[in-house]
Scaffold this motif. Structure first.
Motif, PDB file in Angstrom:
ATOM      1  N   LEU A 248       0.825  -1.208   0.000  1.00  0.00           N
ATOM      2  CA  LEU A 248       0.000   0.000   0.000  1.00  0.00           C
ATOM      3  C   LEU A 248       0.858   1.256   0.000  1.00  0.00           C
ATOM      4  CD1 LEU A 248      -2.869  -0.945   2.491  1.00  0.00           C
ATOM      5  CD2 LEU A 248      -2.982  -0.821   0.002  1.00  0.00           C
ATOM      6  N   ASP A 249       2.033   1.176   0.592  1.00  0.00           N
ATOM      7  CA  ASP A 249       2.925   2.338   0.567  1.00  0.00           C
ATOM      8  C   ASP A 249       3.357   2.663  -0.857  1.00  0.00           C
ATOM      9  OD1 ASP A 249       2.833   2.690   3.296  1.00  0.00           O
ATOM     10  OD2 ASP A 249       4.600   1.447   3.680  1.00  0.00           O
ATOM     11  N   GLU A 250       3.565   1.610  -1.643  1.00  0.00           N
ATOM     12  CA  GLU A 250       4.018   1.810  -3.019  1.00  0.00           C
ATOM     13  C   GLU A 250       2.879   2.248  -3.933  1.00  0.00           C
ATOM     14  OE1 GLU A 250       6.826  -0.604  -6.238  1.00  0.00           O
ATOM     15  OE2 GLU A 250       5.827  -1.686  -4.617  1.00  0.00           O
ATOM     16  N   TYR A 251       1.706   1.661  -3.720  1.00  0.00           N
ATOM     17  CA  TYR A 251       0.550   1.986  -4.558  1.00  0.00           C
ATOM     18  C   TYR A 251      -0.706   1.722  -3.728  1.00  0.00           C
ATOM     19  CZ  TYR A 251      -2.533   2.202  -8.638  1.00  0.00           C
ATOM     20  OH  TYR A 251      -3.519   2.548  -9.536  1.00  0.00           O
ATOM     21  N   PRO A 252      -1.377   2.752  -3.223  1.00  0.00           N
ATOM     22  CA  PRO A 252      -2.466   2.553  -2.258  1.00  0.00           C
ATOM     23  C   PRO A 252      -3.845   2.296  -2.851  1.00  0.00           C
ATOM     24  CG  PRO A 252      -1.978   4.884  -2.468  1.00  0.00           C
ATOM     25  CD  PRO A 252      -0.978   4.166  -3.338  1.00  0.00           C
ATOM     26  N   TRP A 253      -4.008   2.319  -4.183  1.00  0.00           N
ATOM     27  CA  TRP A 253      -5.339   2.196  -4.775  1.00  0.00           C
ATOM     28  C   TRP A 253      -5.689   0.742  -5.086  1.00  0.00           C
ATOM     29  CZ3 TRP A 253      -1.801   5.999  -6.017  1.00  0.00           C
ATOM     30  CH2 TRP A 253      -2.139   7.278  -5.555  1.00  0.00           C
ATOM     31  N   ASP A 254      -6.975   0.461  -5.236  1.00  0.00           N
ATOM     32  CA  ASP A 254      -7.440  -0.925  -5.336  1.00  0.00           C
ATOM     33  C   ASP A 254      -7.403  -1.497  -6.748  1.00  0.00           C
ATOM     34  OD1 ASP A 254      -9.529   0.512  -6.422  1.00  0.00           O
ATOM     35  OD2 ASP A 254     -11.063  -0.208  -5.022  1.00  0.00           O
ATOM     36  N   ARG A 255      -7.091  -0.704  -7.742  1.00  0.00           N
ATOM     37  CA  ARG A 255      -6.894  -1.247  -9.082  1.00  0.00           C
ATOM     38  C   ARG A 255      -5.953  -0.340  -9.862  1.00  0.00           C
ATOM     39  NH1 ARG A 255     -10.167   0.938 -13.191  1.00  0.00           N
ATOM     40  NH2 ARG A 255     -11.818   2.338 -12.467  1.00  0.00           N
ATOM     41  N   TRP A 256      -5.453  -0.914 -10.968  1.00  0.00           N
ATOM     42  CA  TRP A 256      -4.548  -0.161 -11.831  1.00  0.00           C
ATOM     43  C   TRP A 256      -5.335   0.656 -12.853  1.00  0.00           C
ATOM     44  CZ3 TRP A 256      -0.165  -0.651  -9.532  1.00  0.00           C
ATOM     45  CH2 TRP A 256       0.335  -1.869  -9.108  1.00  0.00           C
ATOM     46  N   PRO A 257      -4.726   1.705 -13.384  1.00  0.00           N
ATOM     47  CA  PRO A 257      -5.296   2.281 -14.609  1.00  0.00           C
ATOM     48  C   PRO A 257      -5.228   1.231 -15.723  1.00  0.00           C
ATOM     49  CG  PRO A 257      -3.570   3.698 -13.686  1.00  0.00           C
ATOM     50  CD  PRO A 257      -3.498   2.396 -12.955  1.00  0.00           C
ATOM     51  N   ALA A 258      -6.038   1.393 -16.749  1.00  0.00           N
ATOM     52  CA  ALA A 258      -5.920   0.493 -17.904  1.00  0.00           C
ATOM     53  C   ALA A 258      -4.487   0.558 -18.424  1.00  0.00           C
ATOM     54  CB  ALA A 258      -6.900   0.915 -18.992  1.00  0.00           C
ATOM     55  N   TYR A 259      -3.900  -0.617 -18.684  1.00  0.00           N
ATOM     56  CA  TYR A 259      -2.514  -0.642 -19.149  1.00  0.00           C
ATOM     57  C   TYR A 259      -2.349  -1.692 -20.235  1.00  0.00           C
ATOM     58  CZ  TYR A 259      -1.946  -4.785 -16.150  1.00  0.00           C
ATOM     59  OH  TYR A 259      -2.078  -6.025 -15.576  1.00  0.00           O
ATOM     60  N   VAL A 260      -1.298  -1.536 -21.013  1.00  0.00           N
ATOM     61  CA  VAL A 260      -0.975  -2.466 -22.090  1.00  0.00           C
ATOM     62  C   VAL A 260       0.168  -3.357 -21.623  1.00  0.00           C
ATOM     63  CG1 VAL A 260      -0.179  -2.688 -24.469  1.00  0.00           C
ATOM     64  CG2 VAL A 260      -1.699  -0.808 -23.841  1.00  0.00           C
ATOM     65  N   THR A 261       0.009  -4.662 -21.755  1.00  0.00           N
ATOM     66  CA  THR A 261       1.080  -5.562 -21.333  1.00  0.00           C
ATOM     67  C   THR A 261       2.363  -5.238 -22.091  1.00  0.00           C
ATOM     68  OG1 THR A 261       0.305  -7.203 -22.935  1.00  0.00           O
ATOM     69  CG2 THR A 261      -0.420  -7.454 -20.663  1.00  0.00           C
ATOM     70  N   ALA A 262       3.482  -5.371 -21.381  1.00  0.00           N
ATOM     71  CA  ALA A 262       4.747  -4.831 -21.884  1.00  0.00           C
ATOM     72  C   ALA A 262       5.402  -5.684 -22.963  1.00  0.00           C
ATOM     73  CB  ALA A 262       5.723  -4.642 -20.723  1.00  0.00           C
ATOM     74  N   GLY A 263       4.877  -6.875 -23.243  1.00  0.00           N
ATOM     75  CA  GLY A 263       5.509  -7.732 -24.240  1.00  0.00           C
ATOM     76  C   GLY A 263       5.627  -7.081 -25.598  1.00  0.00           C
ATOM     77  N   ALA A 264       4.567  -6.373 -26.016  1.00  0.00           N
ATOM     78  CA  ALA A 264       4.593  -5.656 -27.294  1.00  0.00           C
ATOM     79  C   ALA A 264       3.484  -4.616 -27.289  1.00  0.00           C
ATOM     80  CB  ALA A 264       4.415  -6.615 -28.471  1.00  0.00           C
ATOM     81  N   TYR A 265       3.805  -3.413 -27.716  1.00  0.00           N
ATOM     82  CA  TYR A 265       2.798  -2.359 -27.836  1.00  0.00           C
ATOM     83  C   TYR A 265       3.252  -1.347 -28.876  1.00  0.00           C
ATOM     84  CZ  TYR A 265       6.008  -0.239 -24.429  1.00  0.00           C
ATOM     85  OH  TYR A 265       7.125   0.215 -23.771  1.00  0.00           O
ATOM     86  N   ILE A 266       2.281  -0.621 -29.404  1.00  0.00           N
ATOM     87  CA  ILE A 266       2.516   0.342 -30.478  1.00  0.00           C
ATOM     88  C   ILE A 266       2.159   1.733 -29.969  1.00  0.00           C
ATOM     89  CG2 ILE A 266       2.025   0.908 -32.892  1.00  0.00           C
ATOM     90  CD1 ILE A 266       0.506  -1.913 -32.888  1.00  0.00           C
ATOM     91  N   VAL A 267       3.006   2.705 -30.260  1.00  0.00           N
ATOM     92  CA  VAL A 267       2.667   4.095 -29.961  1.00  0.00           C
ATOM     93  C   VAL A 267       2.884   4.936 -31.212  1.00  0.00           C
ATOM     94  CG1 VAL A 267       3.141   3.997 -27.484  1.00  0.00           C
ATOM     95  CG2 VAL A 267       4.981   4.580 -29.055  1.00  0.00           C
ATOM     96  N   SER A 268       2.041   5.926 -31.385  1.00  0.00           N
ATOM     97  CA  SER A 268       2.222   6.868 -32.485  1.00  0.00           C
ATOM     98  C   SER A 268       3.315   7.867 -32.122  1.00  0.00           C
ATOM     99  CB  SER A 268       0.915   7.605 -32.764  1.00  0.00           C
ATOM    100  OG  SER A 268       0.558   8.407 -31.647  1.00  0.00           O
TER     101      SER A 268
END
Length: 348
Positions: A248-268
């Protein structure tokens, strides 16, 4: 009730209480109970980052002091983008130091830069360092760098929990040295990638997101946001023994923001610049996919789920891979070469 029976009962109660306490502690029950609602999400810096990003993009000094800077240096560089005014796709491969076979398989498959007529695609591998600095492993990498000139090495210790450093330093490199690409693919070195399918996808997305704009209008393509991959919406793991435990000290909220798994992702192009600049004003987090999800939320970019990208190893069949952009789990170099060749090279 005699004294012996009473003590036995107390002992049973004590053992039960101790077991419950162990379960409570092991599964992080208290952390789950006391986590704050994501509706109150306020990750530092808790300010509107959009005006600050606009200032930097306009060449101005930001009006707010950055809180997150990675004090590392590029030990090697590459001139791949020096003479290019236009680049369709730049591929960033996050690679482990000892994955020589992975890199060689990529060079023989999707890392080839002259496969698609009329498209300019470049590939670079990004590595950290180990200890000691002049180890046998490092000497082998030095020879690889000299031979292929496609490795950028950074002076941070290369391990799993430093993946955010590797990711953001690779963002820094493309921001500083290769900011002309329409799109950037960030991928691990154990992924199957189809560049053809990827380019088809990003151009289809451009038509969907703004069909009044011609797809071949490079300026417009670069000026639109895209952060796409396999999107998750999940909660932090609080188990004490989990590799992915977050307190909780590192991240106190009960869920993550929507995120893309780090294996592969595309950005403009615009998203790369926006997320890189924004990261200076977003507190570091050790999991790179989560961190990018936090940065994206802070800068106002919504991750897009791409159905052709798989965070797991999709079972192979010739027809089943026709639309696959990325699939995880290709540590077998010969398998990657075989599957990629069957999917991407037309027989004579």
């Amino acid at each position: 009730m005699n004294l012996e029976t009473m003590w036995r009962r107390k002992y049973k109660y004590f053992v039960c209480a101790l077991m419950l306490l162990c379960v409570y502690n092991f599964f992080g029950v208290g952390d789950y109970m006391y986590a704050r609602s994501f509706q109150d999400f306020a990750y530092p810096l808790n300010i509107d980052l959009k005006p600050i990003i606009d200032e930097v993009l306009q060449g101005k000094k930001p009006s707010v002091q950055p809180i997150n800077y990675y004090p590392y240096k590029f030990l090697t560089n590459s001139g791949k983008c020096n003479t290019l005014e236009k680049l369709d796709l730049f591929i960033v491969v996050k690679s482990a130091m000892n994955h020589f076979g992975h890199r060689q398989a990529i060079r023989k498959t999707y890392g080839q830069e002259d496969l698609i007529p009329g498209r300019i695609v470049k590939t670079l591998f990004f590595l950290g360092v180990d200890n000691p600095p002049k180890s046998k492993l490092q000497k082998m990498i030095d020879k690889e760098i000299e031979q292929y000139k496609d490795i950028v090495q950074i002076n941070f210790h290369d391990n799993y929990y430093n993946n955010t450093i590797k990711t953001m330093m690779s963002f820094r490199w493309v921001f500083q040295h290769c900011s002309t690409a329409d799109f950037y693919l960030f991928t691990d070195d154990d992924m199957y990638i189809s560049v053809n399918n990827l380019l088809d996808y990003v151009h289809e997305r451009n038509e969907i997101d703004g069909n009044e704009i011609p797809v071949d209008n490079d300026v417009e393509k670069r000026d639109r946001h895209m952060f796409a991959g396999y999107v998750f919406e999940s909660s932090p793991q609080r188990f004490k023994t989990s590799k992915w435990r977050v307190s909780l000290d590192e991240y106190p909220w009960d869920r993550w923001p929507a995120y893309v798994t780090a294996g592969a992702y595309i950005v403009s192009n615009l998203s790369m610049k926006t997320m890189y600049i924004g990261s200076y004003f977003v507190k570091h987090f050790r999991f790179d996919d989560i961190y990018l999800g936090i940065v994206a939320k802070k800068v106002g970019i919504d991750p897009t789920h791409c159905p052709g990208m798989y965070f797991y190893k999709k079972k192979y069949s010739k027809e089943g891979y026709r639309k696959v952009i990325a699939s995880h789990g290709y540590s077998d170099h010969e398998e990657l070469i075989r599957v990629w060749t069957e999917q991407n090279i037309q027989p004579d």
